[in-house]
Design an enzyme around this catalytic site. Structure first.
Site, PDB file in Angstrom:
ATOM      1  N   LEU A  31       0.815  -1.218   0.000  1.00 18.71           N
ATOM      2  CA  LEU A  31       0.000   0.000   0.000  1.00 18.71           C
ATOM      3  C   LEU A  31       0.846   1.265   0.000  1.00 18.71           C
ATOM      4  O   LEU A  31       1.983   1.277   0.470  1.00 18.71           O
ATOM      5  CB  LEU A  31      -0.925  -0.020   1.224  1.00 18.71           C
ATOM      6  CG  LEU A  31      -1.838  -1.246   1.322  1.00 18.71           C
ATOM      7  CD1 LEU A  31      -2.731  -1.136   2.559  1.00 18.71           C
ATOM      8  CD2 LEU A  31      -2.688  -1.440   0.073  1.00 18.71           C
ATOM      9  N   HIS A  35      -3.698   4.324  -1.877  1.00 19.52           N
ATOM     10  CA  HIS A  35      -4.594   3.373  -1.212  1.00 19.52           C
ATOM     11  C   HIS A  35      -5.132   3.972   0.087  1.00 19.52           C
ATOM     12  O   HIS A  35      -6.317   3.851   0.401  1.00 19.52           O
ATOM     13  CB  HIS A  35      -3.843   2.085  -0.850  1.00 19.52           C
ATOM     14  CG  HIS A  35      -3.305   1.305  -2.010  1.00 19.52           C
ATOM     15  ND1 HIS A  35      -1.962   1.192  -2.264  1.00 19.52           N
ATOM     16  CD2 HIS A  35      -3.929   0.572  -2.970  1.00 19.52           C
ATOM     17  CE1 HIS A  35      -1.782   0.427  -3.324  1.00 19.52           C
ATOM     18  NE2 HIS A  35      -2.946   0.040  -3.779  1.00 19.52           N
ATOM     19  N   LYS A 147      -7.283   6.127 -10.623  1.00 22.56           N
ATOM     20  CA  LYS A 147      -6.003   5.695 -11.204  1.00 22.56           C
ATOM     21  C   LYS A 147      -6.229   4.557 -12.199  1.00 22.56           C
ATOM     22  O   LYS A 147      -5.596   4.496 -13.247  1.00 22.56           O
ATOM     23  CB  LYS A 147      -5.071   5.272 -10.062  1.00 22.56           C
ATOM     24  CG  LYS A 147      -3.947   4.342 -10.413  1.00 22.56           C
ATOM     25  CD  LYS A 147      -2.858   5.061 -11.170  1.00 22.56           C
ATOM     26  CE  LYS A 147      -1.635   4.206 -11.393  1.00 22.56           C
ATOM     27  NZ  LYS A 147      -1.868   2.810 -11.693  1.00 22.56           N
ATOM     28  N   GLN A 151     -11.075   0.178 -14.880  1.00 23.40           N
ATOM     29  CA  GLN A 151     -11.523  -0.768 -13.855  1.00 23.40           C
ATOM     30  C   GLN A 151     -12.721  -0.191 -13.095  1.00 23.40           C
ATOM     31  O   GLN A 151     -13.719  -0.885 -12.846  1.00 23.40           O
ATOM     32  CB  GLN A 151     -10.362  -1.046 -12.897  1.00 23.40           C
ATOM     33  CG  GLN A 151     -10.752  -1.790 -11.639  1.00 23.40           C
ATOM     34  CD  GLN A 151      -9.545  -2.128 -10.798  1.00 23.40           C
ATOM     35  OE1 GLN A 151      -8.834  -3.076 -11.104  1.00 23.40           O
ATOM     36  NE2 GLN A 151      -9.284  -1.379  -9.743  1.00 23.40           N
TER      37      GLN A 151
HETATM   38  P1  AMP Z   1      -4.222  -2.068  -6.407  1.00 24.48           P
HETATM   39  O1  AMP Z   1      -3.696  -2.508  -5.095  1.00 24.48           O
HETATM   40  O2  AMP Z   1      -3.180  -1.464  -7.291  1.00 24.48           O
HETATM   41  O3  AMP Z   1      -5.086  -3.097  -7.078  1.00 24.48           O
HETATM   42  O4  AMP Z   1      -5.193  -0.848  -6.103  1.00 24.48           O
HETATM   43  C1  AMP Z   1      -6.226  -0.943  -5.172  1.00 24.48           C
HETATM   44  C2  AMP Z   1      -7.121   0.258  -5.303  1.00 24.48           C
HETATM   45  O5  AMP Z   1      -6.364   1.446  -5.047  1.00 24.48           O
HETATM   46  C3  AMP Z   1      -7.702   0.423  -6.710  1.00 24.48           C
HETATM   47  O6  AMP Z   1      -9.047   0.863  -6.620  1.00 24.48           O
HETATM   48  C4  AMP Z   1      -6.816   1.470  -7.319  1.00 24.48           C
HETATM   49  O7  AMP Z   1      -7.431   2.201  -8.348  1.00 24.48           O
HETATM   50  C5  AMP Z   1      -6.518   2.343  -6.124  1.00 24.48           C
HETATM   51  N1  AMP Z   1      -5.283   3.104  -6.346  1.00 24.48           N
HETATM   52  C6  AMP Z   1      -4.074   2.621  -6.752  1.00 24.48           C
HETATM   53  N2  AMP Z   1      -3.198   3.618  -6.906  1.00 24.48           N
HETATM   54  C7  AMP Z   1      -3.853   4.769  -6.608  1.00 24.48           C
HETATM   55  C8  AMP Z   1      -3.494   6.158  -6.592  1.00 24.48           C
HETATM   56  N3  AMP Z   1      -2.277   6.550  -6.929  1.00 24.48           N
HETATM   57  N4  AMP Z   1      -4.431   7.057  -6.221  1.00 24.48           N
HETATM   58  C9  AMP Z   1      -5.687   6.656  -5.884  1.00 24.48           C
HETATM   59  N5  AMP Z   1      -6.088   5.370  -5.876  1.00 24.48           N
HETATM   60  C10 AMP Z   1      -5.191   4.435  -6.235  1.00 24.48           C
END
Ligand code: AMP
Length: 282
Positions: A31, A35, A147, A151
């Site tokens: 994270l 996140h 981001k 999705q």
């Molecule tokens: P992930 O662990 O990469 O699958 O991301 C989990 C959630 O966090 C997803 O809904 C992503 O879109 C969100 N997320 C990842 N990176 C960012 C970011 N830089 N800013 C905002 N949300 C993010």
């Protein structure tokens, strides 16, 4: 922390029984502040926030980074608590998939464009695991980052099409000070690749400038973004696209609310980013 699906319902039962709302933030762990911003948003809007941490094999294709995806559960748990999460759900692969699933959720059409052209099985893996998480927990709200804009759009459509009793909440992208969108995969960048990774943000800015400057031709705007990506020798561009923000369809003439999206490989990292431009609010 809960590792067993069978214990998850009971763990949130207390909050629910007292009329409380449950927010879910699905993640793959490792994270960062992006996140945490989702967790904090959920904590502000719900009585209990659950963060799921699961690197979902279904959404990785052969040859992708499933085996090397960064993991640090202890640190993740601290970051979750600091951001206001009440519970971390971190199941094993066997717990999530006790048998190889022969049922999947597919948001047809949306799963095949943009990211789907380069990762044809990816979104079906995402929607299947998110549908499972929704079933296991029954959240009233679920939080996803812009981001991963495609999705977010796909999950909104899944929830609508299946009448899932959950509000899908989109949250803005958190960035490093030089514009690079925070991502667990940024750890793959070497110190000389890291400055090159701002090319995605630079490409998006150039695209936005073209639209704001008056261009209403999608080909022209995409060419502007593609040229910025192509000028970075360390980047291997995959796409630069402008789409309608709601349908993700490609407009003939640019109007209304748009989303500009880019993807490129830099060294070992495959990075994506996007921004919005609302022509009705310029
Ligand atoms: P992930 O662990 O990469 O699958 O991301 C989990 C959630 O966090 C997803 O809904 C992503 O879109 C969100 N997320 C990842 N990176 C960012 C970011 N830089 N800013 C905002 N949300 C993010």
């Amino acid at each position: 922390m809960v590792e067993r699906a069978s214990e998850l319902w009971a763990a949130v039962d207390g909050a629910r029984r007292h009329g409380g709302t449950v927010g879910l933030v699905p993640t793959m762990g490792y994270l960062h502040e992006g996140h945490q911003s989702l967790v904090a948003r959920s904590a502000g809007e719900n009585d209990l926030t659950v963060v799921s941490i699961f690197v979902n094999p279904l959404q990785f294709a052969e040859g992708e980074d499933y085996g090397t995806y960064p993991r640090d559960l202890d640190r993740d748990r601290e970051l979750c608590a600091a951001a206001g999460a009440g519970l971390v759900f971190a199941p094993s692969t066997e717990e999530m998939y006790p048998q190889a699933p022969i049922t999947s959720v597919a948001v047809e059409g949306l799963n095949a464009i943009l990211e789907g052209e380069f990762r044809p099985t990816h979104f079906d893996g995402v929607t299947t695991v998110v549908a499972k998480l929704f079933s296991m927990l029954g959240p009233g709200r679920a939080y996803f980052g812009e981001k991963d804009y495609q999705q977010l759009a796909i999950i909104r459509r899944m929830a609508a099409d299946l009448s899932l009793p959950v509000e899908v909440v989109g949250c803005p992208t958190f960035r490093e000070s030089d514009g690079l969108a925070m991502s667990s995969r940024n750890v793959y960048l070497s110190s000389d690749e890291r400055p090159a990774a701002t090319v995605l943000w630079r490409g998006l800015q150039a695209g936005r400038d073209a639209v704001v400057g008056g261009s209403r031709n999608p080909d022209e705007v995409e060419a502007v973004m593609a040229a910025v990506l192509a000028a970075e020798s360390k980047a291997a561009p995959e796409y630069a696209a402008v789409v309608d923000a709601a349908s993700l369809g490609r407009p003939v003439v640019l109007e209304g609310e748009l989303r500009l999206l880019v993807a490129a490989r830099i060294g070992r990292a495959r990075l994506i980013d996007n921004i919005g431009v609302d022509l009705d609010r310029l």
